[in-house]
Design a protein around this motif. Sequence first.
Motif, PDB file in Angstrom:
ATOM      1  N   GLU A  31       9.946  86.880  45.499  1.00 53.86           N
ATOM      2  CA  GLU A  31      10.114  86.060  44.293  1.00 53.86           C
ATOM      3  C   GLU A  31       8.778  85.518  43.802  1.00 53.86           C
ATOM      4  O   GLU A  31       8.521  85.473  42.591  1.00 53.86           O
ATOM      5  CB  GLU A  31      11.097  84.924  44.558  1.00 53.86           C
ATOM      6  CG  GLU A  31      12.535  85.383  44.676  1.00 53.86           C
ATOM      7  CD  GLU A  31      13.487  84.268  45.093  1.00 53.86           C
ATOM      8  OE1 GLU A  31      13.042  83.119  45.308  1.00 53.86           O
ATOM      9  OE2 GLU A  31      14.688  84.556  45.208  1.00 53.86           O
ATOM     10  N   ASP A  32       7.906  85.099  44.724  1.00 49.41           N
ATOM     11  CA  ASP A  32       6.574  84.615  44.347  1.00 49.41           C
ATOM     12  C   ASP A  32       5.749  85.722  43.705  1.00 49.41           C
ATOM     13  O   ASP A  32       5.046  85.491  42.713  1.00 49.41           O
ATOM     14  CB  ASP A  32       5.830  84.056  45.563  1.00 49.41           C
ATOM     15  CG  ASP A  32       6.428  82.762  46.081  1.00 49.41           C
ATOM     16  OD1 ASP A  32       7.196  82.112  45.338  1.00 49.41           O
ATOM     17  OD2 ASP A  32       6.123  82.401  47.242  1.00 49.41           O
ATOM     18  N   ILE A  33       5.837  86.913  44.256  1.00 49.10           N
ATOM     19  CA  ILE A  33       5.118  88.058  43.686  1.00 49.10           C
ATOM     20  C   ILE A  33       5.646  88.362  42.292  1.00 49.10           C
ATOM     21  O   ILE A  33       4.861  88.607  41.362  1.00 49.10           O
ATOM     22  CB  ILE A  33       5.233  89.286  44.612  1.00 49.10           C
ATOM     23  CG1 ILE A  33       4.454  89.054  45.907  1.00 49.10           C
ATOM     24  CG2 ILE A  33       4.751  90.544  43.913  1.00 49.10           C
ATOM     25  CD1 ILE A  33       4.711  90.085  46.981  1.00 49.10           C
ATOM     26  N   GLN A  34       6.958  88.321  42.115  1.00 48.15           N
ATOM     27  CA  GLN A  34       7.556  88.589  40.802  1.00 48.15           C
ATOM     28  C   GLN A  34       7.103  87.553  39.776  1.00 48.15           C
ATOM     29  O   GLN A  34       6.782  87.895  38.641  1.00 48.15           O
ATOM     30  CB  GLN A  34       9.080  88.608  40.909  1.00 48.15           C
ATOM     31  CG  GLN A  34       9.778  88.966  39.620  1.00 48.15           C
ATOM     32  CD  GLN A  34       9.496  90.391  39.172  1.00 48.15           C
ATOM     33  OE1 GLN A  34       9.539  91.305  39.985  1.00 48.15           O
ATOM     34  NE2 GLN A  34       9.207  90.576  37.895  1.00 48.15           N
ATOM     35  N   LYS A  35       7.052  86.286  40.172  1.00 46.51           N
ATOM     36  CA  LYS A  35       6.588  85.229  39.260  1.00 46.51           C
ATOM     37  C   LYS A  35       5.135  85.460  38.871  1.00 46.51           C
ATOM     38  O   LYS A  35       4.760  85.306  37.706  1.00 46.51           O
ATOM     39  CB  LYS A  35       6.749  83.855  39.908  1.00 46.51           C
ATOM     40  CG  LYS A  35       8.170  83.366  39.963  1.00 46.51           C
ATOM     41  CD  LYS A  35       8.248  82.019  40.665  1.00 46.51           C
ATOM     42  CE  LYS A  35       9.682  81.615  40.913  1.00 46.51           C
ATOM     43  NZ  LYS A  35       9.790  80.379  41.700  1.00 46.51           N
ATOM     44  N   SER A  36       4.308  85.819  39.839  1.00 43.23           N
ATOM     45  CA  SER A  36       2.898  86.084  39.554  1.00 43.23           C
ATOM     46  C   SER A  36       2.735  87.279  38.626  1.00 43.23           C
ATOM     47  O   SER A  36       1.914  87.261  37.706  1.00 43.23           O
ATOM     48  CB  SER A  36       2.121  86.337  40.850  1.00 43.23           C
ATOM     49  OG  SER A  36       2.128  85.192  41.652  1.00 43.23           O
ATOM     50  N   LEU A  37       3.513  88.315  38.855  1.00 44.43           N
ATOM     51  CA  LEU A  37       3.472  89.492  37.996  1.00 44.43           C
ATOM     52  C   LEU A  37       3.902  89.138  36.580  1.00 44.43           C
ATOM     53  O   LEU A  37       3.264  89.551  35.605  1.00 44.43           O
ATOM     54  CB  LEU A  37       4.356  90.599  38.563  1.00 44.43           C
ATOM     55  CG  LEU A  37       4.463  91.870  37.728  1.00 44.43           C
ATOM     56  CD1 LEU A  37       3.095  92.527  37.566  1.00 44.43           C
ATOM     57  CD2 LEU A  37       5.450  92.833  38.356  1.00 44.43           C
ATOM     58  N   ASP A  38       4.968  88.369  36.443  1.00 45.78           N
ATOM     59  CA  ASP A  38       5.427  87.949  35.118  1.00 45.78           C
ATOM     60  C   ASP A  38       4.355  87.132  34.396  1.00 45.78           C
ATOM     61  O   ASP A  38       4.146  87.307  33.191  1.00 45.78           O
ATOM     62  CB  ASP A  38       6.723  87.147  35.217  1.00 45.78           C
ATOM     63  CG  ASP A  38       7.926  87.994  35.587  1.00 45.78           C
ATOM     64  OD1 ASP A  38       7.864  89.239  35.409  1.00 45.78           O
ATOM     65  OD2 ASP A  38       8.932  87.426  36.068  1.00 45.78           O
TER      66      ASP A  38
END
Length: 133
Positions: A31-38
């Motif tokens: 989830e943290d990676i997805q937020k950073s990617l977004d």
Amino acid sequence: MDRMNKDNNALRSTHHPGLLDTLIEMNTILEDIQKSLDMYLETKRHIFPRFYFLSNDDLLEILGQSRNPEAVQPHLKKCFDNIKLLRIQKVGGPSSKWEAVGMFSGDGEYIDFPHSVFLEGPIEVSCGEGLRT
């Protein structure tokens, strides 16, 4: 995964001490990676607003292939109204830079650019510069 591969019984292979905690931790990291990617994609869209017309997958493909203008061509029609392809060519010697010299519409019409546009640097900046030319 090795344990699950060795034991085909789902109940036995998933009831292992610490497995649930490991999966929860991995999900939190994902989830943290997805937020950073977004957030990263949002900064690219802020620089070049036409990227808002693209899905995250398409935008990632463009950013990942930004050094290869041929790979970006299929996404042009999603960013620009009725621009199907650019006519691009390599110029120069060993450094071989790319330049766009014209564009094709969805109907097959071709228009030469009054001045060629060099395709170099970050794609969100190159596209923006090409529009201002």
